[in-house]
Design a protein around this motif. Structure first.
Motif, PDB file in Angstrom:
ATOM      1  N   SER A 330      -5.542  38.597 -51.456  1.00  0.00           N
ATOM      2  CA  SER A 330      -7.335  38.321 -50.432  1.00  0.00           C
ATOM      3  C   SER A 330      -6.280  38.159 -48.823  1.00  0.00           C
ATOM      4  O   SER A 330      -5.109  37.560 -49.011  1.00  0.00           O
ATOM      5  CB  SER A 330      -7.216  36.790 -50.678  1.00  0.00           C
ATOM      6  OG  SER A 330      -6.796  35.733 -50.651  1.00  0.00           O
ATOM      7  N   PHE A 331      -6.850  38.907 -47.509  1.00  0.00           N
ATOM      8  CA  PHE A 331      -6.340  38.400 -46.620  1.00  0.00           C
ATOM      9  C   PHE A 331      -6.573  36.980 -46.044  1.00  0.00           C
ATOM     10  O   PHE A 331      -5.831  36.789 -45.401  1.00  0.00           O
ATOM     11  CB  PHE A 331      -7.437  39.142 -46.175  1.00  0.00           C
ATOM     12  CG  PHE A 331      -7.139  39.467 -44.395  1.00  0.00           C
ATOM     13  CD1 PHE A 331      -6.269  40.020 -44.116  1.00  0.00           C
ATOM     14  CD2 PHE A 331      -8.204  38.637 -43.650  1.00  0.00           C
ATOM     15  CE1 PHE A 331      -5.465  40.177 -42.652  1.00  0.00           C
ATOM     16  CE2 PHE A 331      -7.890  38.094 -41.964  1.00  0.00           C
ATOM     17  CZ  PHE A 331      -6.778  39.391 -41.433  1.00  0.00           C
ATOM     18  N   ALA A 332      -7.132  36.592 -46.805  1.00  0.00           N
ATOM     19  CA  ALA A 332      -7.407  34.701 -46.472  1.00  0.00           C
ATOM     20  C   ALA A 332      -6.059  34.019 -45.973  1.00  0.00           C
ATOM     21  O   ALA A 332      -5.586  33.355 -45.704  1.00  0.00           O
ATOM     22  CB  ALA A 332      -8.139  33.863 -47.321  1.00  0.00           C
ATOM     23  N   GLU A 333      -4.908  34.890 -47.593  1.00  0.00           N
ATOM     24  CA  GLU A 333      -3.531  34.213 -47.384  1.00  0.00           C
ATOM     25  C   GLU A 333      -3.042  34.592 -45.923  1.00  0.00           C
ATOM     26  O   GLU A 333      -1.895  33.382 -45.876  1.00  0.00           O
ATOM     27  CB  GLU A 333      -3.104  35.078 -48.556  1.00  0.00           C
ATOM     28  CG  GLU A 333      -3.316  34.633 -49.987  1.00  0.00           C
ATOM     29  CD  GLU A 333      -1.815  35.246 -51.396  1.00  0.00           C
ATOM     30  OE1 GLU A 333      -1.637  35.408 -50.507  1.00  0.00           O
ATOM     31  OE2 GLU A 333      -3.616  36.222 -51.510  1.00  0.00           O
ATOM     32  N   LEU A 334      -2.892  35.581 -46.267  1.00  0.00           N
ATOM     33  CA  LEU A 334      -2.888  36.419 -44.155  1.00  0.00           C
ATOM     34  C   LEU A 334      -3.383  35.380 -43.075  1.00  0.00           C
ATOM     35  O   LEU A 334      -2.140  34.639 -42.471  1.00  0.00           O
ATOM     36  CB  LEU A 334      -2.443  38.203 -44.080  1.00  0.00           C
ATOM     37  CG  LEU A 334      -1.814  38.320 -42.443  1.00  0.00           C
ATOM     38  CD1 LEU A 334      -0.640  37.801 -42.244  1.00  0.00           C
ATOM     39  CD2 LEU A 334      -2.650  39.899 -42.583  1.00  0.00           C
ATOM     40  N   LEU A 335      -4.249  35.160 -43.459  1.00  0.00           N
ATOM     41  CA  LEU A 335      -4.721  34.989 -42.313  1.00  0.00           C
ATOM     42  C   LEU A 335      -4.315  33.782 -42.190  1.00  0.00           C
ATOM     43  O   LEU A 335      -4.017  32.481 -40.963  1.00  0.00           O
ATOM     44  CB  LEU A 335      -6.711  34.723 -42.546  1.00  0.00           C
ATOM     45  CG  LEU A 335      -7.326  34.611 -40.852  1.00  0.00           C
ATOM     46  CD1 LEU A 335      -6.430  35.795 -40.197  1.00  0.00           C
ATOM     47  CD2 LEU A 335      -8.850  34.644 -41.345  1.00  0.00           C
ATOM     48  N   ASN A 336      -4.304  32.328 -43.156  1.00  0.00           N
ATOM     49  CA  ASN A 336      -4.125  30.903 -43.294  1.00  0.00           C
ATOM     50  C   ASN A 336      -2.788  30.707 -43.238  1.00  0.00           C
ATOM     51  O   ASN A 336      -2.277  29.810 -41.861  1.00  0.00           O
ATOM     52  CB  ASN A 336      -4.208  30.419 -44.850  1.00  0.00           C
ATOM     53  CG  ASN A 336      -5.751  30.660 -45.367  1.00  0.00           C
ATOM     54  OD1 ASN A 336      -6.058  30.289 -44.217  1.00  0.00           O
ATOM     55  ND2 ASN A 336      -6.555  30.632 -46.374  1.00  0.00           N
ATOM     56  N   ALA A 337      -1.778  31.797 -43.393  1.00  0.00           N
ATOM     57  CA  ALA A 337      -0.017  31.864 -42.710  1.00  0.00           C
ATOM     58  C   ALA A 337       0.036  31.958 -40.901  1.00  0.00           C
ATOM     59  O   ALA A 337       0.667  31.217 -40.635  1.00  0.00           O
ATOM     60  CB  ALA A 337       0.367  32.773 -43.398  1.00  0.00           C
ATOM     61  N   ALA A 338      -0.350  32.899 -41.209  1.00  0.00           N
ATOM     62  CA  ALA A 338      -1.261  32.922 -39.097  1.00  0.00           C
ATOM     63  C   ALA A 338      -1.695  31.449 -38.442  1.00  0.00           C
ATOM     64  O   ALA A 338      -0.485  31.498 -37.199  1.00  0.00           O
ATOM     65  CB  ALA A 338      -1.831  34.019 -38.644  1.00  0.00           C
ATOM     66  N   ASP A 339      -2.254  30.724 -39.406  1.00  0.00           N
ATOM     67  CA  ASP A 339      -3.534  29.739 -38.627  1.00  0.00           C
ATOM     68  C   ASP A 339      -2.078  28.922 -38.863  1.00  0.00           C
ATOM     69  O   ASP A 339      -2.121  27.372 -37.555  1.00  0.00           O
ATOM     70  CB  ASP A 339      -4.566  29.343 -39.073  1.00  0.00           C
ATOM     71  CG  ASP A 339      -5.159  28.094 -38.456  1.00  0.00           C
ATOM     72  OD1 ASP A 339      -5.546  28.153 -37.557  1.00  0.00           O
ATOM     73  OD2 ASP A 339      -5.734  27.238 -39.260  1.00  0.00           O
ATOM     74  N   ARG A 340      -1.134  28.402 -39.576  1.00  0.00           N
ATOM     75  CA  ARG A 340      -0.339  27.559 -39.413  1.00  0.00           C
ATOM     76  C   ARG A 340       0.780  27.161 -38.762  1.00  0.00           C
ATOM     77  O   ARG A 340       1.429  26.513 -38.148  1.00  0.00           O
ATOM     78  CB  ARG A 340       0.846  27.590 -41.166  1.00  0.00           C
ATOM     79  CG  ARG A 340      -1.284  27.052 -42.093  1.00  0.00           C
ATOM     80  CD  ARG A 340       0.432  26.568 -43.613  1.00  0.00           C
ATOM     81  NE  ARG A 340       0.749  27.730 -44.113  1.00  0.00           N
ATOM     82  CZ  ARG A 340       0.380  28.868 -45.191  1.00  0.00           C
ATOM     83  NH1 ARG A 340      -0.682  28.185 -45.276  1.00  0.00           N
ATOM     84  NH2 ARG A 340       1.057  30.043 -45.267  1.00  0.00           N
ATOM     85  N   ALA A 341       1.636  28.816 -38.460  1.00  0.00           N
ATOM     86  CA  ALA A 341       2.385  28.651 -37.380  1.00  0.00           C
ATOM     87  C   ALA A 341       1.502  28.994 -36.594  1.00  0.00           C
ATOM     88  O   ALA A 341       2.413  28.244 -35.187  1.00  0.00           O
ATOM     89  CB  ALA A 341       2.799  30.470 -37.491  1.00  0.00           C
ATOM     90  N   LEU A 342       0.706  29.382 -36.196  1.00  0.00           N
ATOM     91  CA  LEU A 342      -0.443  28.689 -34.099  1.00  0.00           C
ATOM     92  C   LEU A 342      -0.025  27.761 -34.051  1.00  0.00           C
ATOM     93  O   LEU A 342       0.451  26.736 -33.111  1.00  0.00           O
ATOM     94  CB  LEU A 342      -1.297  29.384 -34.211  1.00  0.00           C
ATOM     95  CG  LEU A 342      -2.050  28.783 -33.410  1.00  0.00           C
ATOM     96  CD1 LEU A 342      -1.943  29.230 -31.824  1.00  0.00           C
ATOM     97  CD2 LEU A 342      -3.577  28.895 -32.954  1.00  0.00           C
ATOM     98  N   TYR A 343      -0.658  26.513 -35.702  1.00  0.00           N
ATOM     99  CA  TYR A 343      -0.539  25.019 -35.380  1.00  0.00           C
ATOM    100  C   TYR A 343       0.888  24.640 -34.804  1.00  0.00           C
ATOM    101  O   TYR A 343       1.206  23.558 -34.357  1.00  0.00           O
ATOM    102  CB  TYR A 343      -1.037  24.446 -37.011  1.00  0.00           C
ATOM    103  CG  TYR A 343      -0.905  22.783 -37.131  1.00  0.00           C
ATOM    104  CD1 TYR A 343      -2.039  22.110 -35.803  1.00  0.00           C
ATOM    105  CD2 TYR A 343       0.277  22.192 -37.601  1.00  0.00           C
ATOM    106  CE1 TYR A 343      -1.415  20.570 -36.490  1.00  0.00           C
ATOM    107  CE2 TYR A 343       0.240  21.233 -37.365  1.00  0.00           C
ATOM    108  CZ  TYR A 343      -0.282  20.152 -36.802  1.00  0.00           C
ATOM    109  OH  TYR A 343      -0.542  18.796 -37.185  1.00  0.00           O
ATOM    110  N   ASP A 344       2.335  25.253 -35.995  1.00  0.00           N
ATOM    111  CA  ASP A 344       3.293  24.265 -35.559  1.00  0.00           C
ATOM    112  C   ASP A 344       3.685  24.786 -33.992  1.00  0.00           C
ATOM    113  O   ASP A 344       4.544  24.547 -33.381  1.00  0.00           O
ATOM    114  CB  ASP A 344       4.534  25.665 -36.236  1.00  0.00           C
ATOM    115  CG  ASP A 344       4.373  25.114 -38.238  1.00  0.00           C
ATOM    116  OD1 ASP A 344       3.476  23.946 -38.413  1.00  0.00           O
ATOM    117  OD2 ASP A 344       4.638  25.864 -38.581  1.00  0.00           O
TER     118      ASP A 344
END
Length: 366
Positions: A330-344
């Motif tokens: 799902s595309f959500a996996e990519l979006l969530n990973a980018a969101d985690r990286a932004l938080y980092d």
């Protein structure tokens, strides 16, 4: 001037010749009228800017035996520049930032001009230096009293467009073409209004949610890399509190412009919400995505953002980067990973780019 023949038989023959000439001219005018009528019908029925431009610049040359055609359109707000780059055009219009070139052609008269070899400098302006065009019809495109562009028909034959000829058909064609162009612009404005963020000019969340699923599907099917960036303006609340919301809006607007100018045709940028933007980079590997993210970050860091009062304010942004994981469903996996990286990136001190560790490791292994 020769005297008319006095012999009755010769007079009859001369009258027949004149009548035949008139009939031939009437037939030619009727054919010309039919061609113009058919062109006008097609202009009123076009469904896209691509079709309209092709009709005016390609089909007109074939239908009327022209050697050259040019279309100039006034585009100070860059509406057409945003609409046309992705279109597969054989010949594109010239987009004008201001009225200057149109004033050079028409002056204050703003009426159709028929020019010949004696007007070589004008032909060079209309068709470019070194043009083989020796006569031309220059048609001003006017809507609601405003000059919005011009249409140029050129011929190698120096007598094709005689200054003494009438312009009735050409004037009507110019009026119909101007209506069709305005209609296409209005349609483009409506289309963009439904998928564009009104403040920043980038795509809105609704359009991104639709387009992202298409890009995800294509990347999975064809097995090419897909990168996602989450970009968030640092301490944006402090900008609003310290300088006012109008200044905050200007920062958002200008950041949106910097992001758009940093991308290729085919990349996608959208305002995701508040001060957060999201970018999709199809067919871009990890190194390329990092380069784009850093380019945007540094442009924002170095930009003096102009406030409504004429002053300036500085801003920075943080970027989270993720690559489409192998085996993603799902595309959500990519979006969530980018969101985690932004938080980092935020947690690490802001004004930096951080790549999702899982996605980066998979990209390095592939």
């Amino acid at each position: 001037m020769s005297s008319p023949p006095t012999d009755p038989q010769a007079q009859v023959q001369e009258l027949r010749r004149q009548l035949q000439s008139l009939l031939e001219a009437a037939t030619a005018n009727e054919r010309k009228l039919d061609r113009f009528d058919a062109l006008e019908r097609r202009l009123m029925a076009v469904g896209s800017m691509e079709e309209l431009v092709h009709l005016l610049l390609i089909d007109c040359c074939a239908d009327f035996g022209l050697d050259a055609a040019e279309l100039w359109l006034l585009d100070p707000e860059e509406e057409l520049r945003r609409a046309l780059p992705a279109l597969p055009m054989v010949k594109a219009p010239r987009l004008l930032d201001h009225h200057g070139p149109l004033k050079d052609l028409f002056g204050a008269a703003r009426s159709t001009r028929l020019v010949g070899p004696a007007d070589a400098p004008l032909l060079a302006k209309a068709f470019g230096e070194g043009t083989p065009v020796r006569s031309a019809a220059l048609l001003p495109l006017i809507r609601q009293g405003l000059l919005i562009g011009s249409l140029h028909f050129g011929a190698h034959d120096p007598e094709r467009y005689d200054a003494a000829s009438g312009t009735k058909f050409l004037d009507r064609l110019a009026a119909i073409a101007a209506i069709a162009i305005e209609s296409m612009l209005n349609r483009e404005r409506l289309r963009r209004a439904g998928m564009t963020d009104g403040l920043t000019g980038v795509h809105n969340r609704r359009y991104f949610d639709h387009r992202s699923l298409i890009e995800f599907s294509q990347a999975v099917r064809h097995r090419y890399p897909l990168a996602c960036l989450f970009l968030d303006i640092d301490h944006f609340k402090a900008i609003n509190d310290g300088h006012g919301h109008p200044t905050g809006d200007e920062v958002l607007r200008q950041v949106g412009g910097l992001i758009q100018r940093s991308l290729r045709t085919g990349d996608l940028a959208a305002r995701y919400g508040g001060e957060e933007f999201v970018v999709l980079l199809p067919r871009t590997d990890l190194a390329g995505a990092c380069e784009v993210a850093e380019r945007i970050r540094l442009m924002v860091q170095d930009a003096p953002f102009v406030t409504p009062e004429g002053g300036t304010v500085n801003a920075t942004l943080s970027a989270g980067l993720a690559m489409l994981p192998a085996g993603a469903t799902s595309f959500a996996e990519l979006l969530n990973a980018a969101d985690r990286a932004l938080y980092d990136a935020k947690r690490a001190g802001r004004n930096r780019t951080v790549a999702d560790s899982l996605g980066a490791a998979q990209a390095a292994d592939s």
